[in-house]
Write a protein that holds these residues in place. Structure first.
Motif, PDB file in Angstrom:
ATOM      1  N   GLY A 282       0.648  -1.220  -0.086  1.00 47.57           N
ATOM      2  CA  GLY A 282       0.052   0.021   0.011  1.00 47.57           C
ATOM      3  C   GLY A 282       0.764   1.077  -0.022  1.00 47.57           C
ATOM      4  O   GLY A 282       0.547   2.160  -0.965  1.00 47.57           O
ATOM      5  N   THR A 283       2.048   1.368   0.889  1.00 49.41           N
ATOM      6  CA  THR A 283       2.899   2.532   0.989  1.00 49.41           C
ATOM      7  C   THR A 283       3.570   2.706  -0.194  1.00 49.41           C
ATOM      8  O   THR A 283       3.917   3.832  -0.586  1.00 49.41           O
ATOM      9  CB  THR A 283       3.339   2.335   2.109  1.00 49.41           C
ATOM     10  OG1 THR A 283       4.277   1.294   2.155  1.00 49.41           O
ATOM     11  CG2 THR A 283       2.680   2.757   3.408  1.00 49.41           C
ATOM     12  N   GLY A 284       4.072   1.430  -0.964  1.00 49.20           N
ATOM     13  CA  GLY A 284       4.737   1.785  -2.049  1.00 49.20           C
ATOM     14  C   GLY A 284       3.905   2.126  -3.409  1.00 49.20           C
ATOM     15  O   GLY A 284       4.190   3.166  -3.944  1.00 49.20           O
ATOM     16  N   LEU A 285       2.799   1.759  -3.481  1.00 50.05           N
ATOM     17  CA  LEU A 285       2.065   2.070  -4.662  1.00 50.05           C
ATOM     18  C   LEU A 285       1.539   3.619  -4.288  1.00 50.05           C
ATOM     19  O   LEU A 285       1.402   4.575  -5.352  1.00 50.05           O
ATOM     20  CB  LEU A 285       0.563   1.159  -4.713  1.00 50.05           C
ATOM     21  CG  LEU A 285       0.941  -0.106  -5.151  1.00 50.05           C
ATOM     22  CD1 LEU A 285      -0.300  -1.084  -5.294  1.00 50.05           C
ATOM     23  CD2 LEU A 285       1.517  -0.196  -6.608  1.00 50.05           C
ATOM     24  N   TRP A 286       1.275   3.804  -3.084  1.00 51.00           N
ATOM     25  CA  TRP A 286       0.743   5.214  -2.721  1.00 51.00           C
ATOM     26  C   TRP A 286       1.934   6.261  -3.082  1.00 51.00           C
ATOM     27  O   TRP A 286       1.902   7.330  -3.623  1.00 51.00           O
ATOM     28  CB  TRP A 286       0.266   5.411  -1.364  1.00 51.00           C
ATOM     29  CG  TRP A 286      -0.083   6.704  -0.920  1.00 51.00           C
ATOM     30  CD1 TRP A 286       0.693   7.573   0.147  1.00 51.00           C
ATOM     31  CD2 TRP A 286      -1.196   7.796  -1.391  1.00 51.00           C
ATOM     32  NE1 TRP A 286       0.172   8.704   0.003  1.00 51.00           N
ATOM     33  CE2 TRP A 286      -0.991   8.894  -0.568  1.00 51.00           C
ATOM     34  CE3 TRP A 286      -2.052   7.358  -2.060  1.00 51.00           C
ATOM     35  CZ2 TRP A 286      -1.928   9.818  -0.887  1.00 51.00           C
ATOM     36  CZ3 TRP A 286      -3.189   8.359  -2.226  1.00 51.00           C
ATOM     37  CH2 TRP A 286      -3.071   9.664  -1.637  1.00 51.00           C
ATOM     38  N   THR A 287       3.165   5.724  -2.725  1.00 55.13           N
ATOM     39  CA  THR A 287       4.317   6.689  -2.906  1.00 55.13           C
ATOM     40  C   THR A 287       4.379   6.936  -4.415  1.00 55.13           C
ATOM     41  O   THR A 287       4.768   8.314  -5.002  1.00 55.13           O
ATOM     42  CB  THR A 287       5.849   5.985  -2.397  1.00 55.13           C
ATOM     43  OG1 THR A 287       5.332   5.996  -0.892  1.00 55.13           O
ATOM     44  CG2 THR A 287       6.654   6.876  -2.656  1.00 55.13           C
ATOM     45  N   TRP A 288       4.541   5.860  -5.281  1.00 57.00           N
ATOM     46  CA  TRP A 288       4.729   5.936  -6.671  1.00 57.00           C
ATOM     47  C   TRP A 288       3.364   6.750  -7.376  1.00 57.00           C
ATOM     48  O   TRP A 288       3.747   7.537  -8.099  1.00 57.00           O
ATOM     49  CB  TRP A 288       4.381   4.556  -7.280  1.00 57.00           C
ATOM     50  CG  TRP A 288       4.427   4.538  -8.679  1.00 57.00           C
ATOM     51  CD1 TRP A 288       5.412   4.837  -9.820  1.00 57.00           C
ATOM     52  CD2 TRP A 288       3.382   4.284  -9.511  1.00 57.00           C
ATOM     53  NE1 TRP A 288       4.922   4.619 -10.941  1.00 57.00           N
ATOM     54  CE2 TRP A 288       3.512   4.189 -10.769  1.00 57.00           C
ATOM     55  CE3 TRP A 288       1.844   4.227  -9.093  1.00 57.00           C
ATOM     56  CZ2 TRP A 288       2.618   4.373 -11.993  1.00 57.00           C
ATOM     57  CZ3 TRP A 288       0.981   4.156 -10.232  1.00 57.00           C
ATOM     58  CH2 TRP A 288       1.393   3.985 -11.706  1.00 57.00           C
ATOM     59  N   TRP A 289       2.192   6.696  -6.871  1.00 59.79           N
ATOM     60  CA  TRP A 289       1.154   7.547  -7.233  1.00 59.79           C
ATOM     61  C   TRP A 289       1.365   8.796  -7.331  1.00 59.79           C
ATOM     62  O   TRP A 289       1.191   9.825  -7.755  1.00 59.79           O
ATOM     63  CB  TRP A 289      -0.198   7.001  -6.711  1.00 59.79           C
ATOM     64  CG  TRP A 289      -1.404   7.863  -7.340  1.00 59.79           C
ATOM     65  CD1 TRP A 289      -2.044   7.390  -8.796  1.00 59.79           C
ATOM     66  CD2 TRP A 289      -1.985   8.627  -6.962  1.00 59.79           C
ATOM     67  NE1 TRP A 289      -2.789   8.169  -8.960  1.00 59.79           N
ATOM     68  CE2 TRP A 289      -3.094   9.081  -7.868  1.00 59.79           C
ATOM     69  CE3 TRP A 289      -1.925   9.520  -5.801  1.00 59.79           C
ATOM     70  CZ2 TRP A 289      -4.013  10.112  -7.338  1.00 59.79           C
ATOM     71  CZ3 TRP A 289      -2.783  10.610  -5.562  1.00 59.79           C
ATOM     72  CH2 TRP A 289      -3.756  10.884  -6.402  1.00 59.79           C
ATOM     73  N   ARG A 290       1.781   9.184  -5.726  1.00 57.71           N
ATOM     74  CA  ARG A 290       1.917  10.823  -5.549  1.00 57.71           C
ATOM     75  C   ARG A 290       3.091  11.327  -6.443  1.00 57.71           C
ATOM     76  O   ARG A 290       2.885  12.364  -6.790  1.00 57.71           O
ATOM     77  CB  ARG A 290       2.443  10.769  -4.088  1.00 57.71           C
ATOM     78  CG  ARG A 290       1.237  10.696  -2.971  1.00 57.71           C
ATOM     79  CD  ARG A 290       0.165  11.852  -3.140  1.00 57.71           C
ATOM     80  NE  ARG A 290       0.815  12.796  -2.704  1.00 57.71           N
ATOM     81  CZ  ARG A 290       0.739  13.544  -1.538  1.00 57.71           C
ATOM     82  NH1 ARG A 290       0.449  12.792  -0.662  1.00 57.71           N
ATOM     83  NH2 ARG A 290       1.499  14.676  -1.428  1.00 57.71           N
ATOM     84  N   ARG A 291       4.219  10.437  -6.552  1.00 62.35           N
ATOM     85  CA  ARG A 291       5.503  10.925  -7.332  1.00 62.35           C
ATOM     86  C   ARG A 291       4.842  11.188  -8.777  1.00 62.35           C
ATOM     87  O   ARG A 291       5.266  12.208  -9.581  1.00 62.35           O
ATOM     88  CB  ARG A 291       6.627  10.369  -7.426  1.00 62.35           C
ATOM     89  CG  ARG A 291       7.280  10.079  -6.007  1.00 62.35           C
ATOM     90  CD  ARG A 291       8.425   9.143  -5.904  1.00 62.35           C
ATOM     91  NE  ARG A 291       8.997   9.535  -4.686  1.00 62.35           N
ATOM     92  CZ  ARG A 291      10.322   8.733  -4.329  1.00 62.35           C
ATOM     93  NH1 ARG A 291      10.484   7.715  -4.944  1.00 62.35           N
ATOM     94  NH2 ARG A 291      10.852   8.833  -3.130  1.00 62.35           N
TER      95      ARG A 291
END
Length: 308
Positions: A282-291
């Motif tokens: 979850g945190t990995g995909l969220w970080t990628w989406w925000r970037r």
């Protein structure tokens, strides 16, 4: 960060994105299966082997079923077909097929976890390899000061939960390549296994099968039987020619992966070990989406400066 680490980070991110749906299916199905040792620990019902054999012969007179799983309360068994073999849930006393209301959650989830319901064992193995690669490659990015953002949570969760995080993916990969598994006893290969009822009949003459939980087609025309005992699971093999062999047990790798080494307590530990996996995903995909969103937002501004 060196160019080599930047390249590794890019590979890390793309593998996580490409396999994200498969990760979710494998992790969530694993969470459900982690409850099985907990449920089994509450079940003390034993089966009457002659009754099971009679019901099996009624449910599968041609002997074509590939696996039989016994419900925890010993009132129902489920068959998985081999070719045109029967499948579904059946009454333990009569062998009559039950309505679909008797859906076996654990049996369905196990097939989803092992082959995605489509016989894609290789794809589950590839997903597990990808998961282990992400865990190992994450160690190369180093320890950083924890920050209260998605990147900080992602890094902190990966480092602080590392032993639990690696438990199920690493043992799953070892199982896929048959490493750390008990050595199989010698038996004569056969072109096809015996009907399940016949294999259970032979095994019952050599071992106590009152705790039988699963019998399934195995390698080289054999049938493998798994029974619950006071000290854990015991496993036996009946070859296609009727030879009975006792196994040394499921082995430490399978016991760790399935959470069966200490009954309900180990099942709870296996369940807990899946939470960091979901958290990292979850945190990995969220970080990628925000970037990605931030990068898109900067493009118009850069383009405007270029035209100014």
């Amino acid at each position: 960060m060196s160019p080599l680490l930047r390249g590794l980070l890019k590979i890390h991110r793309w593998i996580a994105i490409v396999f994200s749906i498969l990760f979710l299916l494998v992790i969530v199905s694993g969470m459900v299966l982690a409850f099985k040792p907990v449920v089994d620990a509450q079940t003390t019902e034993r089966i009457a082997v002659p009754t099971l054999i009679k019901a099996l012969n009624a449910a599968d007179p041609a002997g074509k079923a590939g696996a039989v799983a016994i419900a925890g309360d010993a009132s129902v068994f489920s068959l998985s077909g081999r070719g045109r073999g029967p499948s579904g849930n059946f009454d333990m006393q009569s062998g009559t097929k039950l309505s679909e209301a008797g859906f076996d959650l654990f049996s369905f989830t196990r097939r989803l976890h092992e082959n995605l319901l489509i016989g894609a064992d290789w794809l589950v193995t590839a997903t597990t390899i990808a998961m282990v690669f992400l865990i190992v490659s994450g160690l190369f990015f180093g320890w950083r000061t924890l920050r209260n953002n998605a990147t900080g949570w992602h890094l902190g969760l990966g480092w602080l939960s590392l032993p639990l995080l690696a438990l199920t993916p690493v043992t799953g990969l070892l199982m896929a390549f048959h490493l750390g598994m008990p050595q199989l006893p010698d038996y004569t290969p056969a072109s096809r296994p015996l009907p399940l009822a016949e294999a259970i009949t032979i095994a019952s003459q050599h071992a106590d099968l009152s705790g039988l939980s699963l019998a399934r087609n195995f390698r080289a025309g054999a049938v493998m039987l798994t029974t619950r005992t006071d000290s854990g699971n015991a496993q036996y093999i009946v070859s296609g020619s009727g030879e009975f062999r006792s196994m040394s047990g499921p082995g430490w790798v399978r016991s760790l992966h399935e959470g069966t080494w200490a009954g309900a307590w180990s099942g709870i530990l296996t369940l807990i070990s899946t939470f960091p996996l979901l958290g990292l995903m979850g945190t990995g995909l969220w970080t990628w989406w925000r970037r990605t969103q931030q990068r898109r937002a900067r493009r118009p501004a850069v383009a405007g400066q270029a035209h100014a």
